[in-house]
Write a protein that holds these residues in place. Structure first.
Motif, PDB file in Angstrom:
ATOM      1  N   GLY A  94       0.745  -1.306  -0.075  1.00  0.00           N
ATOM      2  CA  GLY A  94       0.004  -0.304   0.510  1.00  0.00           C
ATOM      3  C   GLY A  94       0.759   0.746   0.098  1.00  0.00           C
ATOM      4  O   GLY A  94       0.438   2.576  -0.758  1.00  0.00           O
ATOM      5  N   TYR A  95       2.356   1.137   0.748  1.00  0.00           N
ATOM      6  CA  TYR A  95       2.832   2.404   1.105  1.00  0.00           C
ATOM      7  C   TYR A  95       3.327   2.329  -0.213  1.00  0.00           C
ATOM      8  O   TYR A  95       3.391   3.950  -0.530  1.00  0.00           O
ATOM      9  CB  TYR A  95       3.845   2.031   1.980  1.00  0.00           C
ATOM     10  N   VAL A  96       3.890   1.685  -1.079  1.00  0.00           N
ATOM     11  CA  VAL A  96       5.160   1.340  -1.987  1.00  0.00           C
ATOM     12  C   VAL A  96       3.962   2.918  -3.601  1.00  0.00           C
ATOM     13  O   VAL A  96       4.377   3.009  -4.023  1.00  0.00           O
ATOM     14  CB  VAL A  96       5.158   0.588  -2.450  1.00  0.00           C
ATOM     15  N   GLY A  97       2.183   1.993  -3.542  1.00  0.00           N
ATOM     16  CA  GLY A  97       1.674   2.516  -4.786  1.00  0.00           C
ATOM     17  C   GLY A  97       1.877   3.448  -4.298  1.00  0.00           C
ATOM     18  O   GLY A  97       1.396   4.682  -5.225  1.00  0.00           O
ATOM     19  N   GLU A  98       1.329   4.439  -2.753  1.00  0.00           N
ATOM     20  CA  GLU A  98       1.164   5.969  -2.858  1.00  0.00           C
ATOM     21  C   GLU A  98       2.854   6.661  -3.156  1.00  0.00           C
ATOM     22  O   GLU A  98       2.454   7.267  -4.102  1.00  0.00           O
ATOM     23  CB  GLU A  98       1.026   6.442  -1.548  1.00  0.00           C
ATOM     24  N   LEU A  99       3.769   5.506  -3.040  1.00  0.00           N
ATOM     25  CA  LEU A  99       4.827   6.448  -3.137  1.00  0.00           C
ATOM     26  C   LEU A  99       5.317   6.450  -4.590  1.00  0.00           C
ATOM     27  O   LEU A  99       6.030   7.559  -5.212  1.00  0.00           O
ATOM     28  CB  LEU A  99       6.251   6.048  -2.677  1.00  0.00           C
ATOM     29  N   MET A 100       4.821   5.543  -5.150  1.00  0.00           N
ATOM     30  CA  MET A 100       5.168   5.565  -6.721  1.00  0.00           C
ATOM     31  C   MET A 100       4.271   6.641  -7.433  1.00  0.00           C
ATOM     32  O   MET A 100       4.778   7.761  -8.409  1.00  0.00           O
ATOM     33  CB  MET A 100       4.816   3.871  -7.631  1.00  0.00           C
ATOM     34  N   LYS A 101       2.942   6.979  -7.496  1.00  0.00           N
ATOM     35  CA  LYS A 101       2.238   7.965  -7.377  1.00  0.00           C
ATOM     36  C   LYS A 101       2.709   9.710  -7.461  1.00  0.00           C
ATOM     37  O   LYS A 101       2.965  10.407  -8.811  1.00  0.00           O
ATOM     38  CB  LYS A 101       0.577   8.269  -6.933  1.00  0.00           C
ATOM     39  N   THR A 102       2.983   9.582  -6.627  1.00  0.00           N
ATOM     40  CA  THR A 102       3.833  10.647  -6.014  1.00  0.00           C
ATOM     41  C   THR A 102       5.281  11.010  -6.944  1.00  0.00           C
ATOM     42  O   THR A 102       5.268  11.885  -6.965  1.00  0.00           O
ATOM     43  CB  THR A 102       4.462  10.575  -4.613  1.00  0.00           C
ATOM     44  N   ARG A 103       5.956  10.017  -6.772  1.00  0.00           N
ATOM     45  CA  ARG A 103       7.297   9.695  -7.547  1.00  0.00           C
ATOM     46  C   ARG A 103       7.054  10.203  -9.198  1.00  0.00           C
ATOM     47  O   ARG A 103       8.313  10.489  -9.217  1.00  0.00           O
ATOM     48  CB  ARG A 103       8.108   8.764  -6.901  1.00  0.00           C
ATOM     49  N   LEU A 104       5.641   9.708 -10.158  1.00  0.00           N
ATOM     50  CA  LEU A 104       5.860   9.282 -10.773  1.00  0.00           C
ATOM     51  C   LEU A 104       5.933  10.291 -11.315  1.00  0.00           C
ATOM     52  O   LEU A 104       6.106  11.605 -12.317  1.00  0.00           O
ATOM     53  CB  LEU A 104       4.365   8.751 -11.294  1.00  0.00           C
ATOM     54  N   GLN A 106       7.111  13.278 -10.158  1.00  0.00           N
ATOM     55  CA  GLN A 106       7.886  14.340  -9.611  1.00  0.00           C
ATOM     56  C   GLN A 106       9.142  13.440 -10.583  1.00  0.00           C
ATOM     57  O   GLN A 106      10.038  13.771 -10.552  1.00  0.00           O
ATOM     58  CB  GLN A 106       8.453  13.680  -8.417  1.00  0.00           C
ATOM     59  N   SER A 107       8.938  12.875 -11.893  1.00  0.00           N
ATOM     60  CA  SER A 107       9.545  11.493 -12.740  1.00  0.00           C
ATOM     61  C   SER A 107      10.546  11.314 -11.517  1.00  0.00           C
ATOM     62  O   SER A 107      12.072  11.566 -12.117  1.00  0.00           O
ATOM     63  CB  SER A 107      10.276  12.389 -13.627  1.00  0.00           C
ATOM     64  N   GLN A 108      10.767  10.853  -9.866  1.00  0.00           N
ATOM     65  CA  GLN A 108      12.051  10.597  -9.494  1.00  0.00           C
ATOM     66  C   GLN A 108      11.585   8.110  -9.632  1.00  0.00           C
ATOM     67  O   GLN A 108      11.157   7.792  -8.586  1.00  0.00           O
ATOM     68  CB  GLN A 108      11.847  10.962  -8.427  1.00  0.00           C
ATOM     69  N   LYS A 109      11.279   8.278 -10.463  1.00  0.00           N
ATOM     70  CA  LYS A 109      11.345   6.655  -9.988  1.00  0.00           C
ATOM     71  C   LYS A 109      12.507   6.034  -9.639  1.00  0.00           C
ATOM     72  O   LYS A 109      12.701   4.791 -10.522  1.00  0.00           O
ATOM     73  CB  LYS A 109      11.216   5.941 -11.367  1.00  0.00           C
ATOM     74  N   ARG A 110      12.786   5.618  -8.127  1.00  0.00           N
ATOM     75  CA  ARG A 110      13.527   5.378  -7.140  1.00  0.00           C
ATOM     76  C   ARG A 110      12.628   4.690  -6.283  1.00  0.00           C
ATOM     77  O   ARG A 110      12.400   5.062  -5.429  1.00  0.00           O
ATOM     78  CB  ARG A 110      14.614   6.325  -7.393  1.00  0.00           C
ATOM     79  N   LEU A 111      13.528   3.565  -5.751  1.00  0.00           N
ATOM     80  CA  LEU A 111      12.693   3.202  -4.284  1.00  0.00           C
ATOM     81  C   LEU A 111      14.410   2.178  -4.067  1.00  0.00           C
ATOM     82  O   LEU A 111      14.743   1.378  -4.582  1.00  0.00           O
ATOM     83  CB  LEU A 111      11.494   1.794  -5.654  1.00  0.00           C
TER      84      LEU A 111
END
Ligand code: SAM
Length: 282
Positions: A94-104, A106-111
């Motif tokens: 769930g957390y990574v799903g949310e984080l992916m939306k934000t980072r997408l 911001q074009s910051q596709k890093r985890l």
């Protein structure tokens, strides 16, 4: 437990305890005497040493770095399994799903995720399998999982990504389908999933070569072997290498103790790095 021809005196047990504590931060309780005898007797036999005292003298005088490592490897407890304490993986998805939306946006596709005290690899592979199944787009991300343990034997085993198929006992069909069959009674983590995980030996009590920050850290069922002071210090250090707002997952019988100042509890054994503290530190 197997019988041993070697007797362990109080003095020898104290020497063993002190050495393990100094090297790995692990506190051995009195209840561990039989385990110590069984695990170290094998080394005494191989080296043809007459007693635990002789073994300790050997380690202190002429033992090599490999001998010192064998001592630690013999005394760690490596129990683990796939999807252990599974609510952590549900929260992470769930957390990574949310984080992916934000980072997408911001074009910051890093985890970045760290499994600290990963044993034979079931924990980091569960992270990778769960996240890729839920978020296939992660394949196109700069996504890495660091998996570390003090025990070099378990790290070597984990890196093979192959397990007996009995490891799948109790898993749902849906989860069991995520593994490949080798055809000889074993299962394998598929290569695209396994390649996300880097296994490295690392003593949590020593300096950490990586800088972070990590978006999530799993350090579960490791601190139970440490005393309160060591636990507090280690959790404090983990807080400082976690990204602002990142999550720390710990074992079901653990708590952060004195290391909890920079975190807030958000679920059962799930802690979030407090943004204010992280900002202050930056
Ligand atoms: C019981 S296993 C837990 C595995 C996994 N995290 C889980 O919860 O299923 C504990 C692991 O912590 C490792 N460990 C103990 N002391 C350590 C230290 N000082 N530094 C790094 N790893 C340590 C042990 O080698 C062991 O593999």
């Amino acid at each position: 437990m197997e019988q041993s021809e070697f007797a362990l005196s109080e003095r020898e047990f104290t020497r063993i305890r002190e050495r393990l504590y100094d090297v790995a931060g692990i506190s051995l309780s009195d209840a561990k005497r039989t385990l110590v005898i069984a695990r170290l007797s094998r080394i005494l036999r191989t080296r043809q040493l007459p007693s635990f005292d002789a073994y300790l003298d050997f380690l202190e005088t002429e033992g090599s770095a490999d001998d010192a490592q064998d001592f630690v490897n013999a005394l760690t407890t490596n129990l683990t399994r796939f999807w252990r304490e599974e609510h952590h993986f549900e929260h992470l998805v769930g957390y990574v799903g949310e984080l992916m939306k934000t980072r997408l946006s911001q074009s910051q596709k890093r985890l970045r995720i760290w499994s600290a005290g990963c044993s034979t690899g079931q924990e980091p592979y569960t992270i990778a399998l769960s996240l890729l199944a839920a978020h296939p787009d992660l394949r196109r991300w700069d996504f890495k999982i660091l998996a570390t343990d003090i025990d070099t034997n378990v790290i070597a085993k984990a890196a093979t990504a192959v397990y007996p198929d009995s490891e799948l006992n109790g898993l749902s069909l849906e989860r069991a389908r995520l593994f490949e069959r080798t055809g000889d009674g074993r299962v394998r983590i598929p290569q695209p999933v396994a390649s996300l995980v880097s296994f490295k030996p690392l003593n949590l009590m020593a300096a950490w070569p990586m800088k972070g920050p990590f978006d999530a850290i799993f350090c579960r069922n490791v601190a139970i072997y440490f005393d309160k002071a060591t636990q507090g210090e280690m959790f404090g250090r983990l807080g400082r290498i976690l990204a602002p707002g990142g999550f720390l997952y710990i074992g079901h019988s653990e708590n952060l103790g004195a290391g909890g100042a920079g975190f807030r509890l958000v679920g059962k054994t799930i802690y979030q790095s407090r943004l204010e503290r992280a900002k202050d530190a930056a």
